[in-house]
Design an enzyme around this catalytic site. Structure first.
Site, PDB file in Angstrom:
ATOM      1  CE  LYS A   1      -6.104   1.978  -0.380  1.00 45.68           C
ATOM      2  NZ  LYS A   1      -6.341   2.132   1.013  1.00 45.68           N
TER       3      LYS A   1
ATOM      4  CE  LYS B   1      -3.473   2.486   2.627  1.00 49.27           C
ATOM      5  NZ  LYS B   1      -4.543   2.396   3.623  1.00 49.27           N
TER       6      LYS B   1
HETATM    7  N1  PBG Z   1      -6.121   3.173   6.123  1.00 43.83           N
HETATM    8  C1  PBG Z   1      -7.389   3.435   5.717  1.00 43.83           C
HETATM    9  C2  PBG Z   1      -7.686   3.304   4.273  1.00 43.83           C
HETATM   10  N2  PBG Z   1      -8.253   2.201   3.784  1.00 43.83           N
HETATM   11  C3  PBG Z   1      -8.517   2.434   2.444  1.00 43.83           C
HETATM   12  C4  PBG Z   1      -8.060   3.708   2.106  1.00 43.83           C
HETATM   13  C5  PBG Z   1      -8.156   4.402   0.789  1.00 43.83           C
HETATM   14  C6  PBG Z   1      -9.230   3.920  -0.127  1.00 43.83           C
HETATM   15  C7  PBG Z   1      -9.579   4.841  -1.225  1.00 43.83           C
HETATM   16  O1  PBG Z   1      -8.947   5.885  -1.452  1.00 43.83           O
HETATM   17  O2  PBG Z   1     -10.548   4.525  -1.908  1.00 43.83           O
HETATM   18  C8  PBG Z   1      -7.500   4.261   3.251  1.00 43.83           C
HETATM   19  C9  PBG Z   1      -6.980   5.629   3.290  1.00 43.83           C
HETATM   20  C10 PBG Z   1      -5.616   5.910   3.729  1.00 43.83           C
HETATM   21  O3  PBG Z   1      -4.797   5.025   3.900  1.00 43.83           O
HETATM   22  O4  PBG Z   1      -5.345   7.090   3.930  1.00 43.83           O
END
Ligand code: PBG
Ligand code: MG
Length: 353
Positions: free
Chosen positions: A275, A221
């Site tokens: 992601k 991520k």
């Molecule tokens: N940790 C929480 C999380 N889980 C999914 C997303 C993003 C999903 C999206 O942008 O659709 C995030 C945001 C982040 O890490 O700031």
């Protein structure tokens, strides 16, 4: 041979005959366009397909009853009260979407430095899991594990002296995962990027007898600008202090993604995720080829917003861009995609038969 795969061109030096029958015709043996000449022919040679089974549908939850709130930066996506989430769950069942992912907008009065609402067994996510599972026990439910919807500072972990505390955060994430799993969640999806959280959560689930609860690790991520609209949706955009670059990955790296994924698999992840999605298809392909694990991509909020906004402006054909973007994930090796387009794409797939 001139080419490694396919027909060896030298072996085809058969007499082509002199003088083409058609005036001005090129003397071509190989014409790739033949396989594209009609829809039926294209269908025959199509290498990848998108089905409703490939879709995971993320929903945003909000407290209240019979409530739906538009999210300005995600046109077409709403925050839903639990009863409305159940309505959408029925839609998912009818569309044969296998799984929902749940994200809460936590009332600001419930947010604190420690994100304590995350471990409340009756928080919004747990209420929604129970309500949906009661009506639709055969619908899969995935819950995100991270503290950002619950912390006053908008970070995924605990902070001391401006630093995110890894091990202390993992202890809280374990309790968050347990309340979700006990509510009936099928897939625990840690998105926090703390080190060691998959092993800790697996150990706790097993110790509690929750042996069948799966873990889908947000393994690779990245610290991404494409999460902007999501932070609006869960109400952490305004409160987030600084950025998440000490825990989410540097977008310059791909070898590091392989090391992250390898660790999460060794710690017990059943499925892994890359992601964001579209800007990271190279990472997705490497992860799938290297580990051959069930591998998912998250087409995140900013990716959705780009396509939806351009479509709403008439700048591109929204439906075609949606389907093309989703198929691209399949082509890059994904077994499935978390996407806000899930219901729309499923409707389109089903109307095409
Ligand atoms: N940790 C929480 C999380 N889980 C999914 C997303 C993003 C999903 C999206 O942008 O659709 C995030 C945001 C982040 O890490 O700031
Ligand atoms: Mg990791």
């Amino acid at each position: 041979m001139a080419i490694k795969y396919g027909r060896p061109i030298e072996l085809r030096e058969v007499a082509r005959g002199t003088g083409a029958v058609v005036p001005h015709a090129l003397d071509l043996t190989v014409r790739p366009r033949r396989n594209r000449k009609a829809e039926w022919a294209r269908r025959m040679v199509r290498e990848n397909v998108l089905t409703t089974d490939d879709l995971i549908w993320p929903l945003f939850l909000i407290d209240g009853n019979n409530k739906r709130e538009q999210i300005a930066s995600m046109p077409g996506v709403e925050r839903l009260s639990v009863d409305q989430a159940v309505v959408e769950a029925e839609r998912a069942m009818k569309l044969t979407i296998p799984c929902l992912a749940l994200f809460p907008y936590t009332d600001p009065s419930l947010r604190d430095e420690e994100g304590s609402e995350a471990t409340n067994p009756n928080n919004l996510v747990c209420q929604a899991v129970r309500a949906i599972k009661k009506e639709f026990p055969d619908l899969g439910i995935l819950c995100d594990v991270a503290l950002d919807p619950f912390t006053s500072h908008g970070h995924d972990g605990l902070i001391a002296d401006g630093k995110i505390l890894n091990d202390e955060t993992v202890a809280v994430l374990v309790r968050q995962a347990l309340v979700q799993a006990e509510a009936g969640c099928d897939i625990i999806a840690p998105s926090d990027m703390m080190d060691g959280r998959v092993a800790a959560i697996r150990e706790a689930l097993d110790r509690t007898g929750l042996l069948d609860v799966q873990i889908m690790a947000y393994a690779a991520k990245y610290a991404s600008a494409f999460y902007g609209p999501f932070r609006d949706a869960i109400g952490s955009a305004k409160t987030l202090t600084g950025d998440k670059r000490t825990y989410q990955m540097d977008s310059a790296n791909t070898d590091e993604a392989l090391r992250e994924v390898e660790l999460d698999i060794s710690e017990g992840a059943d499925m892994v995720m890359v992601k964001p999605g579209m800007p990271y298809l190279d990472v997705l392909r490497r992860v799938k080829d290297t580990f051959a694990m069930p591998t998912f991509a998250y087409q995140v909020s900013g990716e959705y917003a780009m396509i939806a906004a351009a479509a709403n402006n008439g700048w591109l054909d929204g439906d075609r861009a949606m389907m093309e973007s989703l198929l691209a994930f399949k082509r890059a090796g994904a077994d499935g995609v978390l996407s806000y387009f899930a219901p729309k794409a499923a409707e389109k797939l089903r109307s095409q038969g």
